[in-house]
Design a protein around this motif. Structure first.
Motif, PDB file in Angstrom:
ATOM      1  N   LEU B 167     -77.851  89.957  -0.160  1.00 19.51           N
ATOM      2  CA  LEU B 167     -76.536  89.662   0.407  1.00 19.51           C
ATOM      3  C   LEU B 167     -76.464  88.199   0.852  1.00 19.51           C
ATOM      4  CD1 LEU B 167     -75.945  92.892   2.539  1.00 19.51           C
ATOM      5  CD2 LEU B 167     -74.770  92.251   0.441  1.00 19.51           C
ATOM      6  N   ALA B 168     -77.537  87.735   1.491  1.00 22.52           N
ATOM      7  CA  ALA B 168     -77.546  86.350   1.968  1.00 22.52           C
ATOM      8  C   ALA B 168     -77.417  85.378   0.795  1.00 22.52           C
ATOM      9  CB  ALA B 168     -78.838  86.071   2.744  1.00 22.52           C
ATOM     10  N   MET B 169     -78.071  85.713  -0.316  1.00 19.41           N
ATOM     11  CA  MET B 169     -77.973  84.838  -1.483  1.00 19.41           C
ATOM     12  C   MET B 169     -76.592  84.925  -2.103  1.00 19.41           C
ATOM     13  SD  MET B 169     -81.503  84.486  -3.404  1.00 19.41           S
ATOM     14  CE  MET B 169     -82.189  86.093  -3.609  1.00 19.41           C
ATOM     15  N   LEU B 170     -76.009  86.088  -1.988  1.00 18.04           N
ATOM     16  CA  LEU B 170     -74.633  86.248  -2.467  1.00 18.04           C
ATOM     17  C   LEU B 170     -73.724  85.296  -1.695  1.00 18.04           C
ATOM     18  CD1 LEU B 170     -72.908  88.091  -4.305  1.00 18.04           C
ATOM     19  CD2 LEU B 170     -72.564  89.580  -2.340  1.00 18.04           C
ATOM     20  N   VAL B 171     -73.976  85.200  -0.384  1.00 16.95           N
ATOM     21  CA  VAL B 171     -73.149  84.324   0.456  1.00 16.95           C
ATOM     22  C   VAL B 171     -73.353  82.857   0.066  1.00 16.95           C
ATOM     23  CG1 VAL B 171     -72.803  83.502   2.823  1.00 16.95           C
ATOM     24  CG2 VAL B 171     -73.087  85.939   2.387  1.00 16.95           C
ATOM     25  N   THR B 172     -74.605  82.473  -0.137  1.00 18.97           N
ATOM     26  CA  THR B 172     -74.869  81.059  -0.435  1.00 18.97           C
ATOM     27  C   THR B 172     -74.799  80.776  -1.929  1.00 18.97           C
ATOM     28  OG1 THR B 172     -77.225  81.487  -0.641  1.00 18.97           O
ATOM     29  CG2 THR B 172     -76.447  80.798   1.516  1.00 18.97           C
ATOM     30  N   ASP B 173     -74.503  81.801  -2.717  1.00 19.20           N
ATOM     31  CA  ASP B 173     -74.462  81.662  -4.166  1.00 19.20           C
ATOM     32  C   ASP B 173     -75.825  81.213  -4.709  1.00 19.20           C
ATOM     33  OD1 ASP B 173     -72.886  82.244  -6.270  1.00 19.20           O
ATOM     34  OD2 ASP B 173     -72.186  80.186  -6.572  1.00 19.20           O
ATOM     35  N   GLY B 174     -76.886  81.630  -4.032  1.00 18.43           N
ATOM     36  CA  GLY B 174     -78.224  81.321  -4.504  1.00 18.43           C
ATOM     37  C   GLY B 174     -78.663  79.885  -4.292  1.00 18.43           C
ATOM     38  N   GLN B 175     -77.810  79.078  -3.674  1.00 17.07           N
ATOM     39  CA  GLN B 175     -78.133  77.666  -3.470  1.00 17.07           C
ATOM     40  C   GLN B 175     -78.803  77.469  -2.112  1.00 17.07           C
ATOM     41  OE1 GLN B 175     -77.273  75.482  -6.031  1.00 17.07           O
ATOM     42  NE2 GLN B 175     -76.755  77.433  -6.978  1.00 17.07           N
TER      43      GLN B 175
END
Lengths: 534, 364, 334
Positions: B167-175
Motif C-alpha cells: 500500500l505504501a508503495m502504491l501511495v509513492t508509486d514505487g518511487q
C-alpha cells in the motif's frame, strides 16, 4: 433400591466381610497431600477390586480429583502408600501409571480432534511397517477393540466430526487398548444425554465382566445407583465412608456427601421478616433455559429477601445464576426486571439493570490477581462508568477504606496485590466490588467455599444485613445449613432443573436432603418415603 | 513527567509499605531497577571506551553530544513501543506497525510534494494530519479484526504487515519520494529549547499516554482485560472497546514514528522505512518489564527499553565492533530478557510444587 | 506440469484413503484458485499457459517451496518461525564465504545444513524447555542469524565454484523440449519426503496431535518434547536447504538476501490451507500456496501495466480471506 439404611456405617479401615472375592488391584492407604497451607487430602484410603465399578463421591473440594491425580502420578503424595497388585508403587508421571495399567478418561475429552479415531486410540503404539505407520493395520486393530466394546464407529473417520459422547467412548477405547487393569472415568457423563449414557454404561458393564476395576465419578446420583457396586465418599479432603451402593439410600448418600453438624444450627439474627411478596418482583425468570445446562426454570425475587438455592454440583445451580446475570445467554424463556421484559445479552446489561453476580470460580472469573485490592474493588463500578470518567481519588479512597473496614479485609492495605490475599479476603473484596455498584439483586454463587470459618461468618452476616436493608439476594451454596440459616425461601435444584421451592419457615436440613435425594430422576432412584409422600 | 508518573507506578508495585529506609527499599523493589541498571551498564561501557561519551556542549542554543543524539534517534522506536505497550498489555501484539509507519511516511511525503506550496509550514501540518488520520483508519481495521472478528492478534496484524508495504508503495508509486519542506524536516532534526524536537514529541506522547492511562481509568481497565479477560467481562468491562482503542492508539503512534523517520531523511522509501521497527518496539516493551502475556504495563519501563536499544546501537561502533553486529547483541538481549522473565527459568531457583515430585520419587 | 503431480499424486491418494475428503477442502480451494488464476492468465496473456511458464514458476520459487515445507511443520505443531528469512541469508553467506575460502563444495553444503539445523534446534529448546513464546524465541533467531551474516561479511560475496554453478545452470530436458533444473527436483523431493513424514510416521502424526491439543498429546503419552523441538530443527534444516537453493539462484551470499521471506513462507502456508493455530493442513497445500504466490508475480510480470507492489497487496488480501474463513470454520466447530 432398598431402604435399609439402619445398618451401622462401615468404614474402610475395617474389613467388610462377605464381599466379592479377590485381592484389591489397587489399595491406597492413608494418603495425604498438602498444597501450601491447604490440606487437600487428609489420610484418605481407597480400595479397588477387580471387576467392580467403584463410585468416588463428594462435593466440590472434597478431594476426588486430587485423589485421582495422586493415583495417576500427576501429584506426588506427602504420606501414605499406594499398593498395586501387592507391590508398593508411587508413579512419578501419568505415563508411568499408564504403563502399570491405570488409565484415565477425563471430563473434557483428552484426545486430539484433528486426528482419526484409530490414531487417537493407537497413537504412540501404532503398528508399523517398513518404518512407517501401517494405516490399514492400525484401522484393523482399532476396529477390533471397538467391536469388543460393541461400538460401531468408523476408525478412519476424524474424531472431531463425532459428538462429544462418541469421543468419550473413543477415549475409553484408547484406555482399554492399553490393557488397562484400572480405568478411571472422571465425570464422563456430564455432557451426555440419556441414550449416550446408556451406551457408556453398556461399555462399562462389558469391561467389568472382563475384570477391569472402574473408578467412576459422576454428579448424577441415579447413574451411581444404576452402575456402581461400591463407593467411597469424601468430604473436605477426608474419607467419610466406604459403602456398598446397594446398602445405602440416596438420602444417606447425600447426607454423607454434604455432611451435617446438627448441633451448630444457631440461627443468625436474621429473622426472615420479609413480608412483601405482594409487590412486583424485582427479578422474574419465566421458563429460562439453555441447552445442556438448564431446563426451563421459573424464579421470582422480591425486594429484601434472600432466596437460597440448594442442590448438588451439576444440579443447575450455577447455570441458573449465570443465566440470571447474562453471563451465558438463554435459549428460551424470558426475564422481567421490575415488571418490564429484558434480554440480557451480556453481563454489562445485567449490571446496568442493577444485578450483580459473584462467580463460584473465584480465581478464573473474579480475581484480577495482578491488580491491587483497590482496583479490584472499583472495577465493576469503573467499568460501568467507562474509562473516561474515572472515579475521583477521594471517592475511591473513601469507598475502598469503608469496605476494607466493614468487611474486615486483611491486610487492610488498599495497595496490596489481590493475588497475595487469602481466599476469604479475596472473596470479601469481590463482594465489595459488587456492593460498591449498589445493586438491587445480588447473586452469590458459593461465596463461602474454601474460606475460613471467620470470613464465612462475616460474609453470612453481611448478606443478612444487606437483605434487611432491602437488597434481594440469591444465595447459592452446597452447605445446606448455610442456605437455611440465611434464606427466606429455598429453591432446590437437581438434574438441571428446579424441583422444589419452599418458604423457609419450618424447613429442616433433612427435608432438603430428602428432596435432593428422592425427587426427580428415574423411578428406580426414588426412595420409598418420597414416593409415598407424593 | 517523572512527577506525574512515578508515584502511581512505584506506589502500586510495592505491595507492603516499608517504613524504614523507604527510598532504598522502594528503589530495590522497583521493576524499573533491572532495565535502568542495564542502561547504566551500557553507558558505563561507553564511557570506559570513550571518556568523553557523556559530554554535552551548547552551540547556537542547541545541545550537541552522544546523549542528545541517542535521545533524538530513540524517538521513532519510543513512539512505536509506546503504542505496543498498551497493545501487549491487553494480551495482544501488533506486527503491522512498521508497515503503518511506512504508509504514514509515504502519505505525508506525497501530500507535501503534491501540494501547491511545497515549502509552507501549513502544507507540512496538513500532510502529517492526513497521514495520522489514515493511521487511525488502519488501527480501526486491526482492532476490528482482533476484537470483532476474533482473530488472534498476531495473525490479524500479519495481514496488514504483509499488505502494508505494498500500500505504501502504491501511495509513492514505487518511487523514493524526496521532499523539500523545512517545517517537515524540523520534525526530525529541529531543536526546541535546545532539545531535539523529535525527542520532545516522543516525550510529550509518553506524558499524554501516562495521563490518559493513569489519570483516567483506561490503564486499569486495559490491565484488567489483559490479566483476566473472563473476570473482566463478568465485571462489565467493555473489553471490545478497550481493545479497539489500543490498536488505534498503536497505529497513531506508529504513524507519528513514520513521519519522523521520513522527516529525518526528507524522503520516503516505502520498502525500507520502519523495517523491523515492530521487532525493536516489542523488544523495548519486553526489556521495560511488560510481560508479553499481558497485564501490568510500565510506560517508564518502555521508555528505558527504547533508550536501551538506541544506546546499544550507538555503543557497538563506539567500542570498536562493526555496527552490523548490533543484531547479535539484540539476539542476546532477547534471550536474556526472556530467560529472566520465563517462569520455568525462575522455577529453577525456587521451590515449586513440581520439585517435590522429583525428589519424592527416590525414597518411594 | 505432469512432472510435478505424478510423484505426489500417489501420496495424495494414500493420504486420502484414510481421511475424509472434507479435510482437504482448503487445499482443494487453493488448488482451484491456482488453476483459476492460471486459466485467467492464459485467457489474458499470450504464452501464459505454456508449460514452461509453470516450470519457471517452480524454478523461481524452489527455495520458497522448501521454506514453506519447514514452516508447515512448525505451524502444524502450533508454533511459528520468524527466523527463516534470516537463516536463508546466513546460509547463502556461509556457502559463499566457505567456497571463497576454497572449501570443498560438499563440505560447504554440509556446514550450511548443520548450522541451520542447530539454530533451529536451539530455538526449539528455548521454546519447549523455557516456555518462551515461539514468536519471541524465533525473533531472537532472526536477529542472531542476521547478525552472524553481517559478521561474516557486509558486502555481497559472489559464488564462482564450479560445482555450484553447474548445479545451478544444468538443466534437465523434459519431453516436448521443456526443461527444468535440479533445484526444482530438490524442492519437489523435499515436499514428497515431508508429505510422507507427516502422513505416515509417528513423528508426523504427533506433530498434528501437538498442534491439535498439546495437553492431550502429553496425556496420551506422546513424545511432545521431541516434536516441539524437532519441528524447529526441521524448519532450520529447510531454511538451510532453502538458503542453498537461493544461493544457487543468485550465485551470491549477501546479508540483505531474503529480507521478509519468512512472511512469504507464512503466507504460502496459510493460503495453502494450513490452520495458523495448528493441527490442520498439508504440506501439499503449502506447495500450492507457493505456486499461488508465484502466479501472482508471474501475472504482474506478464502485465506491463501492473506495478510490482500489487503482489504484496494481493498476498495480503488472500491472507485476509483465508484467515477470516479459517476463523469462521473453527468457530463453527464444537
Amino acid at each position: 433400591m432398598t431402604t435399609t439404611h439402619e445398618e451401622p456405617p462401615v468404614t474402610a479401615t475395617t474389613p467388610v466381610p462377605g464381599e466379592r472375592a479377590g485381592e484389591p488391584v489397587i489399595e491406597m492407604r492413608d494418603i495425604s497431600i498438602t498444597f501450601g497451607s491447604v490440606r487437600a487430602l487428609d489420610r484418605v484410603s481407597l480400595r479397588l477390586l477387580p471387576g467392580e465399578v467403584h463410585a468416588l463421591m463428594g462435593e466440590n473440594g472434597a478431594g476426588k480429583s486430587t485423589l485421582i491425580k495422586a493415583l495417576t502420578g500427576v501429584y506426588s503424595i506427602d504420606s501414605g502408600t499406594i499398593v498395586v497388585a501387592g507391590e508398593e508403587h508411587a508413579f512419578a508421571t501419568p505415563a508411568a501409571a499408564q504403563a502399570a495399567g491405570i488409565s484415565t478418561v477425563y471430563q473434557e475429552v483428552n484426545l486430539v480432534p484433528n486426528l482419526t479415531v484409530a490414531e487417537n486410540m493407537l497413537l504412540g503404539r501404532e503398528p508399523r511397517r517398513l518404518g512407517g505407520i501401517n494405516v490399514r493395520g492400525m484401522n484393523r486393530r482399532a476396529r477390533e477393540t471397538l467391536d469388543r466394546l460393541g461400538l460401531d464407529i468408523d476408525p478412519s473417520s476424524t474424531l472431531g466430526d463425532h459428538p462429544i459422547a462418541v469421543q468419550q467412548l473413543v477415549a475409553i477405547a484408547r484406555a482399554v487398548d492399553v490393557e488397562a487393569r484400572v480405568l478411571i472415568l472422571d465425570e464422563p457423563t456430564s455432557s451426555l444425554d440419556a441414550d449416550e449414557v446408556a451406551k457408556l454404561f453398556e461399555v462399562m458393564r462389558r469391561l467389568r465382566e472382563d475384570g477391569v476395576a472402574i473408578v467412576f465419578v459422576s454428579h448424577f446420583l441415579d447413574q451411581i445407583y444404576e452402575i456402581a457396586d461400591r463407593m467411597t465418599i469424601l468430604r473436605n479432603g477426608r474419607l467419610v465412608e466406604e459403602r456398598m451402593v446397594a446398602d445405602t439410600t440416596q438420602l444417606e448418600l447425600v447426607q454423607l456427601m454434604i455432611g451435617r453438624e446438627l448441633e451448630v444450627l444457631d440461627r443468625l439474627d436474621h429473622e426472615h421478616t420479609r413480608t412483601s411478596t405482594d409487590g412486583p418482583p424485582v427479578l422474574k425468570a419465566i421458563g429460562l433455559s439453555r441447552k445442556g445446562s438448564l431446563e426451563a426454570t421459573d424464579l421470582s425475587l422480591y425486594d429484601g429477601e434472600v432466596v437460597g438455592v440448594a442442590g448438588l454440583l451439576g444440579s443447575g445451580r450455577t447455570e441458573l445464576a449465570r443465566l440470571l446475570f447474562g453471563a451465558d445467554t438463554a435459549d428460551h424463556g424470558s426475564l422481567e426486571i421490575r415488571s418490564s421484559r429484558r434480554r440480557l445479552r451480556s453481563p454489562r446489561h445485567a449490571i446496568d439493570r442493577k444485578i450483580a453476580f459473584s462467580s463460584e470460580d473465584r480465581k478464573a472469573e473474579g480475581v484480577i490477581g495482578d491488580l491491587t485490592v483497590a482496583d479490584n474493588m472499583m472495577l465493576a463500578l469503573q467499568a460501568s462508568r467507562g474509562w473516561l470518567r474515572p472515579i475521583p481519588q477521594a471517592v475511591r479512597n473513601r469507598l475502598v477504606g469503608e469496605y476494607i473496614e466493614a468487611l474486615d479485609i486483611r491486610p487492610a492495605d488498599p495497595q496490596a496485590l489481590m493475588r497475595n490475599l487469602s481466599g476469604g479476603n479475596q472473596q470479601k473484596v469481590l463482594l465489595a466490588r459488587w456492593l460498591i455498584t449498589e445493586p438491587e439483586v445480588l447473586i452469590l454463587d458459593e461465596p463461602t467455599r474454601g474460606i475460613d470459618i471467620g470470613a464465612k461468618a462475616q460474609i453470612q452476616a453481611k448478606v443478612a444485613e444487606l437483605a434487611r436493608r432491602g437488597m434481594s439476594v440469591v444465595f447459592i451454596s452446597a452447605e445446606l445449613e448455610e442456605v437455611l440459616r440465611l434464606s427466606d425461601r429455598v429453591v432446590v435444584m437437581r438434574d438441571r432443573r428446579k424441583i422444589a421451592e419452599r418458604p423457609n419457615d419450618d424447613v429442616s436440613v433433612s427435608d432438603i436432603l430428602e428432596i435432593i435425594a428422592g425427587h426427580g430422576g428415574t423411578p428406580s432412584a426414588r426412595t420409598e418415603e418420597e414416593s409415598s409422600r407424593d | 513527567m517523572t512527577d506525574t508518573l512515578t508515584p502511581p507506578e512505584a506506589g502500586r508495585r510495592t505491595a507492603s509499605p516499608v517504613r524504614g529506609p523507604r527510598l532504598v527499599a522502594r528503589l530495590l523493589a522497583s521493576p524499573l531497577l533491572w532495565p535502568v541498571m542495564a542502561l547504566v551498564v551500557l553507558l558505563v561501557v561507553n564511557v570506559v571506551a570513550t571518556p568523553s561519551f557523556l559530554d554535552v556542549r551548547l552551540q547556537d542554543g542547541h545541545l550537541y553530544g552522544n546523549v542528545v543524539d541517542i535521545a533524538r534517534n530513540s524517538a521513532p522506536v519510543l513512539l512505536v513501543a509506546l503504542g505496543m505497550t498498551l497493545v501487549i498489555a491487553t494480551r495482544g501484539i501488533d506486527l503491522s506497525v512498521g508497515a503503518i509507519a511506512a504508509i504514514a511516511g509515504a502519505v505525508a511525503c506525497t501530500r507535501i510534494v503534491g501540494a501547491g506550496d511545497e515549502g509552507a509550514a501549513a502544507t507540512a501540518i496538513m500532510a502529517c494530519t492526513v497521514a495520522l488520520a489514515i493511521c487511525v483508519l488502519l488501527g480501526l481495521w486491526n482492532g476490528f479484526l482482533v476484537s470483532v472478528v476474533g482473530i488472534q492478534p498476531i495473525i490479524a496484524t500479519l495481514v496488514l504487515m504483509v499488505a502494508g508495504r505494498g500500500l505504501a508503495m502504491l501511495v509513492t508509486d514505487g518511487q523514493i519520494t524526496t521532499v523539500n519542506n523545512d517545517t517537515f524536516s524540523n520534525l526530525a532534526s529541529g531543536f526546541v529549547l535546545g532539545l531535539p524536537l523529535a525527542f520532545l514529541v516522543a516525550v510529550a506522547m509518553v506524558a499524554v499516554t501516562g495521563v490518559l492511562t493513569r489519570r483516567t481509568a483506561l490503564g486499569m481497565l486495559i490491565e484488567a482485560v489483559g490479566i483476566n479477560p473472563e473476570a473482566s467481562r463478568l465485571a462489565g468491562v467493555r473489553s471490545r472497546t478497550i481493545i479497539w482503542t489500543v490498536y488505534v492508539f498503536g497505529a497513531v503512534c506508529a504513524g507519528l514514528a513514520g513521519v519522523i523517520i521520513a522527516a529525518n531523511t526528507n524522503s520516503v522509501n516505502a520498502n525500507s522505512l520502519g523495517l523491523w521497527i515492530e521487532l525493536d518496539a516489542i523488544l523495548a516493551v519486553v526489556i521495560g518489564g511488560t510481560a508479553l502475556t499481558g497485564g501490568r504495563f510500565s510506560l517508564l519501563g518502555t521508555v528505558v527499553g527504547a533508550l536501551f536499544i538506541t544506546t546499544l546501537a550507538r555503543t557497538i561502533p563506539n567500542i570498536g565492533i562493526p555496527s552490523e553486529a548490533n543484531y547479535l547483541f539484540k539476539a542476546m538481549v532477547v534471550v536474556a530478557v526472556c530467560l529472566i522473565q520465563s517462569p520455568r527459568a525462575r522455577a529453577v531457583l525456587r521451590v515449586r510444587r513440581t520439585a517435590p515430585v522429583a525428589r519424592k520419587g527416590n525414597p518411594a | 506440469m505432469s512432472a510435478v503431480t505424478a510423484p505426489s499424486s500417489s501420496v495424495w491418494d494414500q493420504v486420502r484413503s484414510y481421511s475424509p475428503p472434507a479435510r482437504f477442502l482448503p487445499v482443494i480451494v487453493t488448488f482451484a484458485l491456482f488453476l483459476g488464476m492460471f486459466g485467467a492468465g492464459g485467457l489474458r496473456y499470450d504464452g501464459f499457459t505454456d508449460p514452461q511458464v509453470f516450470l519457471s514458476l517452480l524454478l523461481d520459487n524452489s527455495f520458497l517451496i522448501v521454506l514453506a515445507v519447514g514452516m508447515t511443520f512448525v505451524i502444524l505443531a502450533g508454533g511459528i518461525d520468524l527466523s527463516v528469512g534470516s537463516v536463508v541469508a546466513l546460509s547463502t553467506m556461509i556457502a559463499a564465504k566457505t567456497l571463497a575460502l576454497g572449501w570443498s563444495p560438499y563440505l560447504s553444503i554440509v556446514t550450511v545444513l548443520v548450522v541451520a539445523t542447530l539454530l533451529g534446534t536451539l530455538m526449539g529448546l528455548l521454546i519447549h524447555y523455557f516456555e518462551i513464546q515461539p514468536f519471541i524465541a524465533t525473533l531472537a533467531g532472526l536477529f542472531l542469524a542476521r547478525g552472524l551474516t553481517y559478521l561474516i561479511s557486509v558486502e555481497s560475496i559472489p559464488i564462482t565454484d564450479q560445482t555450484f554453478s553447474e548445479l545451478a545452470f544444468r538443466t534437465i530436458t523434459l519431453p516436448g523440449g521443456y526443461y527444468t533444473t535440479w533445484t526444482v527436483v530438490i524442492a519437489v523431493a523435499t515436499v514428497a519426503v515431508a508429505a510422507y513424514v507427516l502422513a505416515r510416521t509417528r513423528f508426523g502424526r504427533t506433530v498434528y496431535a501437538v498442534g491439535g491439543n498439546e495437553a492431550s498429546a502429553l496425556l496420551m503419552g506422546l513424545r511432545v518434547a521431541v516434536v516441539k523441538v524437532g519441528v524447529y530443527a526441521i524448519s532450520g534444516f529447510c531454511a538451510g536447504l532453502g538458503g542453498l537453493l537461493f544461493a544457487l539462484y543468485t550465485l551470491s551470499g549477501y546479508s540483505l538476501h531474503a529480507v521478509g521471506m519468512e512472511l512469504d513462507a507464512i503466507a504460502a502456508v496459510v493460503i495453502g490451507g494450513t490452520l495458523l493455530t495448528g493441527g490442520r493442513g498439508y504440506v501439499l497445500g503449502s506447495l500450492v500456496g507457493v505456486l499461488v504466490l508465484g502466479t501472482i508475480q508471474t501475472f504482474i510480470s506478464f502485465d506491463g501495466g501492473l506495478s510490482s507492489w500489487w503482489t504484496r497487496i494481493a498476498i495480503g488480501v488472500l491472507l485476509l480471506v483465508f484467515v477470516v474463513v479459517q476463523r469462521v470454520m473453527t468457530r463453527r466447530q464444537p
